[in-house]
Design an enzyme around this catalytic site. Sequence first.
Site, PDB file in Angstrom:
ATOM      1  CB  SER A 392     101.371 -56.362  88.248  1.00  0.00           C
ATOM      2  OG  SER A 392     100.392 -56.630  88.634  1.00  0.00           O
ATOM      3  CG  HIS A 452     102.232 -54.958  83.895  1.00  0.00           C
ATOM      4  ND1 HIS A 452     101.384 -56.245  83.322  1.00  0.00           N
ATOM      5  CD2 HIS A 452     101.327 -54.445  85.050  1.00  0.00           C
ATOM      6  CE1 HIS A 452     100.432 -56.679  83.649  1.00  0.00           C
ATOM      7  NE2 HIS A 452     100.262 -55.738  85.097  1.00  0.00           N
TER       8      HIS A 452
END
Length: 528
Positions: A392, A452
């Site tokens: 991610s 993230h």
Amino acid sequence: MEMHMDEADFFRSRDERHTRRQLLAPLKAPTDLVDWQDVWYRLDDGRGQIALSTLGERIPRTTNNSQAVLRALKLLQEADPGGTGYVTYKDFEHFYNNILPDNSWERGVLVRAALDVLDKGPAPSEEPYFNTWMQLVDFVHSKPSYYDFNWPRFVSNSYNRNRLLHFVFYRSELIHPARLKEWIFHAKEADNLPNAVAIQLLGKAEIPFQEADINRDGFLEYEEFLRFVMLSNAARNRSTVLRRGALAVVPRTERTLETRRYIEEYSCCPPPFCMLVITLVELAMFIYYAIDMNNLADKSVIVGPRGPCPVYSPLVYNPERRYEAWRYISYALIHSGWVHLVNNLIVQIVLGVLLELVHKWWRVLLIYLSGVVLGAILHSLFTPGSYLAGASGGVYAVEYAHLGNLFLNWSEMEANWVQLIVMLLVISLDFGYAFWDTYLAPTPSHTGHMAHFGGALAGVLVGVFVLRNLRKERWERIFQWISIAIFFIVVIVGIVLNCTLPSPEYFPENDYSSMEKLKNDWKLQQNW
């Protein structure tokens, strides 16, 4: 010449275009009430002259006009005292007003010939290219420039090309190469121009314009334009959709000859391999550990939407083994559950491949790895006791690199609002899932949201510096250097804190046990 549908769809038909001028109204008798200019602009070939050699071909012959046409041609020869084969604007004015008597049959013959002149349109095979030429001419007239051909200077101050017949007006226009380049770089109408056509035009506009300028007058005319935009069947049958997608992530003013040729010659053999290789490696690792976990445990282990994760792997970021520095990168190869995997792979393929086609593989790889590294650093600092797995960080870097590029070149990006909406939709779905997983799911998966954020931050900061920007404004250069400086400051501070913050007060104590012990601990946990 048949047009490939992907190209032909671009060229708007003449019926869809706004009317620039009204065609000359039908002439009315008596002839003394007909202005000489009304007759002239129907006979004019578009270059401020009447070419006697071609005028007869412009008038369809019928039983009613054949004699009148012959007489008109003889009269016009009298208006050409030098025998040049052309009647100029001033010569015609003098001949019609001073030589021919008012309301005479001679004037009537010229009026009849002018009425019967056919405003011949392009052949069906030329129509798509002619419509493109019309768009180019309209752009030039909407934004006058000193590059434009000065018709009044070479014909007469009273010469008005807007009174010419519709197709004559467009066919006879002369375009400077600088204006051709300006149209491709700035006009929205040029956005859907087939890439191979744009390469032909830019090639003639930038360097070897003499090759296109057959008559060496320094300007491009329609016949010369047509010669260089008629593509071979092979060029038209290439992957238009892929090239359109690649150009969509490039600002309009950066679609230079170099960039377009790179995209056109990128035949996908080999394909944009960087993102594909990373995707295949991540998929292979997922399959490998899914089998390995099932074989390792005494009972059947099936990988579901959210796990389990092979935390015993030497690739996963383990907060107790931070001294194994490769884990700050290798964790991206391991995923916890198939939902985690599929979401990351789809986004990095869709956005990563398009960026790679335009900006080359090593730039995209730098952005991807910067997101992975910064994601791991921030995760380790803000959630010091948590494991980390998944790509991610790199995926968010690719997403936000494209978003940063979009905002930086907003006014020049094609379909900027569409791109923004799509980007925001993808990001919203990702963040929505993260919010649901953290706060609403019955069993949270402990997703590394700081990873993230770190990936997104790296994507913006590194992306605006690394991605190709061939025409930089001064403020853009400053912004790029500030961005990359902030990135390195954040990384360096993060590394220093990882090395200096105490353990076990902040970080867990280091675990120096063997890999076998980690596997056994995981196995006991699963069996329990």
